[in-house]
Design a protein around this motif. Structure first.
Motif, PDB file in Angstrom:
ATOM      1  N   HIS A 197       0.795  -1.235   0.000  1.00  0.00           N
ATOM      2  CA  HIS A 197       0.000   0.000   0.000  1.00  0.00           C
ATOM      3  C   HIS A 197       0.826   1.283   0.000  1.00  0.00           C
ATOM      4  CE1 HIS A 197      -3.602  -2.416   0.579  1.00  0.00           C
ATOM      5  NE2 HIS A 197      -2.883  -3.131   1.424  1.00  0.00           N
ATOM      6  N   PHE A 198       2.103   1.170   0.368  1.00  0.00           N
ATOM      7  CA  PHE A 198       2.967   2.363   0.429  1.00  0.00           C
ATOM      8  C   PHE A 198       4.228   2.136  -0.410  1.00  0.00           C
ATOM      9  CE2 PHE A 198       0.340   2.987   4.124  1.00  0.00           C
ATOM     10  CZ  PHE A 198       0.258   4.373   4.282  1.00  0.00           C
ATOM     11  N   PRO A 199       4.793   3.220  -0.994  1.00  0.00           N
ATOM     12  CA  PRO A 199       6.078   3.075  -1.694  1.00  0.00           C
ATOM     13  C   PRO A 199       7.155   2.596  -0.718  1.00  0.00           C
ATOM     14  CG  PRO A 199       5.152   5.302  -1.986  1.00  0.00           C
ATOM     15  CD  PRO A 199       4.303   4.609  -0.977  1.00  0.00           C
ATOM     16  N   THR A 200       8.106   1.841  -1.209  1.00  0.00           N
ATOM     17  CA  THR A 200       9.146   1.278  -0.336  1.00  0.00           C
ATOM     18  C   THR A 200       9.838   2.353   0.504  1.00  0.00           C
ATOM     19  OG1 THR A 200       9.507  -0.370  -2.034  1.00  0.00           O
ATOM     20  CG2 THR A 200      11.188  -0.219  -0.317  1.00  0.00           C
ATOM     21  N   ALA A 201      10.124   3.498  -0.111  1.00  0.00           N
ATOM     22  CA  ALA A 201      10.834   4.561   0.614  1.00  0.00           C
ATOM     23  C   ALA A 201      10.009   5.130   1.766  1.00  0.00           C
ATOM     24  CB  ALA A 201      11.227   5.687  -0.338  1.00  0.00           C
ATOM     25  N   GLU A 202       8.709   4.855   1.766  1.00  0.00           N
ATOM     26  CA  GLU A 202       7.821   5.419   2.799  1.00  0.00           C
ATOM     27  C   GLU A 202       7.420   4.393   3.852  1.00  0.00           C
ATOM     28  OE1 GLU A 202       7.794   8.438   2.832  1.00  0.00           O
ATOM     29  OE2 GLU A 202       8.032   9.121   0.758  1.00  0.00           O
ATOM     30  N   VAL A 203       8.079   3.258   3.872  1.00  0.00           N
ATOM     31  CA  VAL A 203       7.802   2.239   4.894  1.00  0.00           C
ATOM     32  C   VAL A 203       9.005   2.164   5.829  1.00  0.00           C
ATOM     33  CG1 VAL A 203       7.389  -0.226   5.311  1.00  0.00           C
ATOM     34  CG2 VAL A 203       6.317   0.907   3.330  1.00  0.00           C
ATOM     35  N   SER A 204       8.753   2.341   7.127  1.00  0.00           N
ATOM     36  CA  SER A 204       9.843   2.283   8.107  1.00  0.00           C
ATOM     37  C   SER A 204       9.632   1.159   9.111  1.00  0.00           C
ATOM     38  CB  SER A 204       9.921   3.584   8.909  1.00  0.00           C
ATOM     39  OG  SER A 204      10.198   4.667   8.083  1.00  0.00           O
ATOM     40  N   GLY A 205      10.734   0.655   9.602  1.00  0.00           N
ATOM     41  CA  GLY A 205      10.688  -0.310  10.700  1.00  0.00           C
ATOM     42  C   GLY A 205      11.010   0.405  12.007  1.00  0.00           C
ATOM     43  N   HIS A 206      10.147   0.219  12.995  1.00  0.00           N
ATOM     44  CA  HIS A 206      10.311   0.859  14.317  1.00  0.00           C
ATOM     45  C   HIS A 206      10.339  -0.277  15.335  1.00  0.00           C
ATOM     46  CE1 HIS A 206       9.189   4.218  17.254  1.00  0.00           C
ATOM     47  NE2 HIS A 206       8.845   3.141  17.952  1.00  0.00           N
ATOM     48  N   PHE A 207      11.542  -0.689  15.683  1.00  0.00           N
ATOM     49  CA  PHE A 207      11.679  -1.890  16.510  1.00  0.00           C
ATOM     50  C   PHE A 207      12.171  -1.573  17.918  1.00  0.00           C
ATOM     51  CE2 PHE A 207      12.799  -3.433  12.093  1.00  0.00           C
ATOM     52  CZ  PHE A 207      11.549  -3.987  11.850  1.00  0.00           C
ATOM     53  N   HIS A 208      11.369  -1.945  18.894  1.00  0.00           N
ATOM     54  CA  HIS A 208      11.835  -1.905  20.280  1.00  0.00           C
ATOM     55  C   HIS A 208      12.584  -3.215  20.530  1.00  0.00           C
ATOM     56  CE1 HIS A 208       9.931   1.796  21.867  1.00  0.00           C
ATOM     57  NE2 HIS A 208       9.199   1.645  20.780  1.00  0.00           N
ATOM     58  N   ASP A 209      13.581  -3.158  21.412  1.00  0.00           N
ATOM     59  CA  ASP A 209      14.508  -4.287  21.523  1.00  0.00           C
ATOM     60  C   ASP A 209      14.265  -5.159  22.757  1.00  0.00           C
ATOM     61  OD1 ASP A 209      16.582  -5.742  20.396  1.00  0.00           O
ATOM     62  OD2 ASP A 209      18.105  -4.756  21.627  1.00  0.00           O
ATOM     63  N   THR A 210      13.058  -5.152  23.237  1.00  0.00           N
ATOM     64  CA  THR A 210      12.732  -5.815  24.505  1.00  0.00           C
ATOM     65  C   THR A 210      13.204  -7.267  24.573  1.00  0.00           C
ATOM     66  OG1 THR A 210      10.772  -4.420  24.408  1.00  0.00           O
ATOM     67  CG2 THR A 210      10.852  -6.041  26.189  1.00  0.00           C
ATOM     68  N   TYR A 211      13.029  -8.009  23.483  1.00  0.00           N
ATOM     69  CA  TYR A 211      13.427  -9.416  23.457  1.00  0.00           C
ATOM     70  C   TYR A 211      14.746  -9.633  22.698  1.00  0.00           C
ATOM     71  CZ  TYR A 211       9.019 -10.741  25.624  1.00  0.00           C
ATOM     72  OH  TYR A 211       7.980 -10.887  26.507  1.00  0.00           O
ATOM     73  N   GLY A 212      15.469  -8.540  22.440  1.00  0.00           N
ATOM     74  CA  GLY A 212      16.775  -8.683  21.790  1.00  0.00           C
ATOM     75  C   GLY A 212      16.717  -9.063  20.310  1.00  0.00           C
ATOM     76  N   GLN A 213      15.562  -8.828  19.683  1.00  0.00           N
ATOM     77  CA  GLN A 213      15.395  -9.251  18.284  1.00  0.00           C
ATOM     78  C   GLN A 213      15.516  -8.100  17.278  1.00  0.00           C
ATOM     79  OE1 GLN A 213      14.798 -12.721  17.778  1.00  0.00           O
ATOM     80  NE2 GLN A 213      15.316 -12.564  19.946  1.00  0.00           N
TER      81      GLN A 213
END
Ligand code: HMG
Ligand code: MG
Length: 298
Positions: A197-213
């Motif tokens: 649904h979104f262009p690749t440049a407009e997709v971000s990953g927002h990862f919290h590191d709670t489980y070290g992943q």
């Protein structure tokens, strides 16, 4: 092949500090922004125009935006949950605003006190108002990989909210692992839905590191072409409405990984470590970032 460039948005001043109990001085927040941009960050999430009763640490939003020294080429974003927040947010001259909802009903209720459908209704005039002012709109989709209240979240649930957000005119989407429970294949499945649904440049990953992943999930996202990520200097943070959630993946750790892969970020790791050491000193603790600890121990 992996992307040759990666865009990193540092969410430290906002996501990193929002959960701090003790008040962080406005000037220290502005100083953190200055150190981050001097280290080469081109995108910084500065503050939130949310209710000060809900998140007291962000109550100085207008003052922080006034206190930062804007550097040409750097984009500054702020969170806006509703129309009430839009006016002061726009007056603070951000380059981008962030509306936020979730793939989970229960989390949406806890975080913004409404249903997912109501959140979308609320966003419509916010998006319109921001666009009328020439300001880009991003949307964060919390709990895209799992929810502290509902547990498992499917890729179908992710797409069910990504799609109407796009229809509302949102320019970019953040796939957020609020509690850090995602693992690579699940992350890729969620990303694929966003990329529909979104262009690749407009997709971000927002990862919290709670489980070290988080670093592993970032690499898994690179494999499906995503090249925009959020990280928090020193690994600061946690969500006030997700008990036990830790900070975002540390920016220093992300830069070290990308340097090793030969992927361009434009960020100076040593200066970034110094920025993390500064804010960790203000908070009276060691950086969570493993890379920062290793560099500082040398
Ligand atoms: P509510 O209580 O349902 O709202 O909160 P309301 O409209 O009934 O208003 C209640 C009071 O708040 C009123 O004041 C309003 O004026 C005031 P009173 O009359 O009682 O004195 N108010 C505001 N004040 C300033 N700015 C505003 C604003 N709106 C209302 N914008 C609301 C609804 C959305 C406001 C509230 O739930 C809220 O502020 N939530 C924000 C929670 C938050 O900031 N969470 C953290 C950020 S999201 C996140 O961290 C996730 C992310 O990192 C991605 C991920 O990791 O998942 C992005
Ligand atoms: Mg977050």
């Amino acid at each position: 092949t992996l992307p040759s460039h990666v865009k990193i948005l540092d969410v430290g001043p906002r996501d990193g500090l929002q959960n701090e109990k003790a008040n962080v001085a406005t000037e220290h927040k502005a100083q953190l922004v200055a150190l981050l941009q001097d280290a080469g960050l081109k995108e910084i999430e500065v503050t939130s125009f949310v209710s000060p009763k809900w998140v007291p640490q962000m109550a100085d939003n207008t003052a922080v935006m006034a206190a930062i020294t804007r550097k040409p080429g750097v984009r500054y974003s702020v969170l806006v949950p509703n129309l009430k927040g839009l006016e002061p947010a726009l007056a603070s001259r951000p380059d981008e605003i962030l509306v936020f909802t979730a793939a989970s009903e229960a989390f949406t209720q806890k975080n913004i006190n409404c249903s997912i459908a109501e959140s979308l209704e609320r966003f419509a005039p916010v998006i319109e108002g921001a666009h009328a002012a020439g300001v880009k709109v991003r949307a964060a989709l919390s709990c895209a990989l799992g929810c502290p209240y509902e547990g498992e979240i499917s890729a179908d649930q992710v797409e069910a909210v990504v799609k109407p957000l796009r229809a509302l005119g949102v320019d970019a989407i953040d796939i957020a692992d609020t509690i850090g429970v995602g693992t690579p294949r699940k992350v890729q499945a969620a990303m694929e839905r966003a990329l529909k649904h979104f262009p690749t440049a407009e997709v971000s990953g927002h990862f919290h590191d709670t489980y070290g992943q988080a670093l592993t999930n970032l690499y898994a996202s690179l494999e499906v072409g995503v090249h925009s990520f959020h990280a928090s200097v020193a690994g600061l943070g946690g969500c006030p409405y997700a008990k036990g959630a830790t900070g975002n993946v540390a920016t220093e750790d992300v830069v070290f990984l990308l340097n090793g892969l030969g992927i361009e970020t434009g960020i100076d790791l040593d200066r970034l470590v110094d920025a993390g050491a500064f804010i960790s000193g203000v908070l009276g603790r060691e950086p969570v970032s493993r890379v920062a600890r290793a560099v500082l121990a040398k």
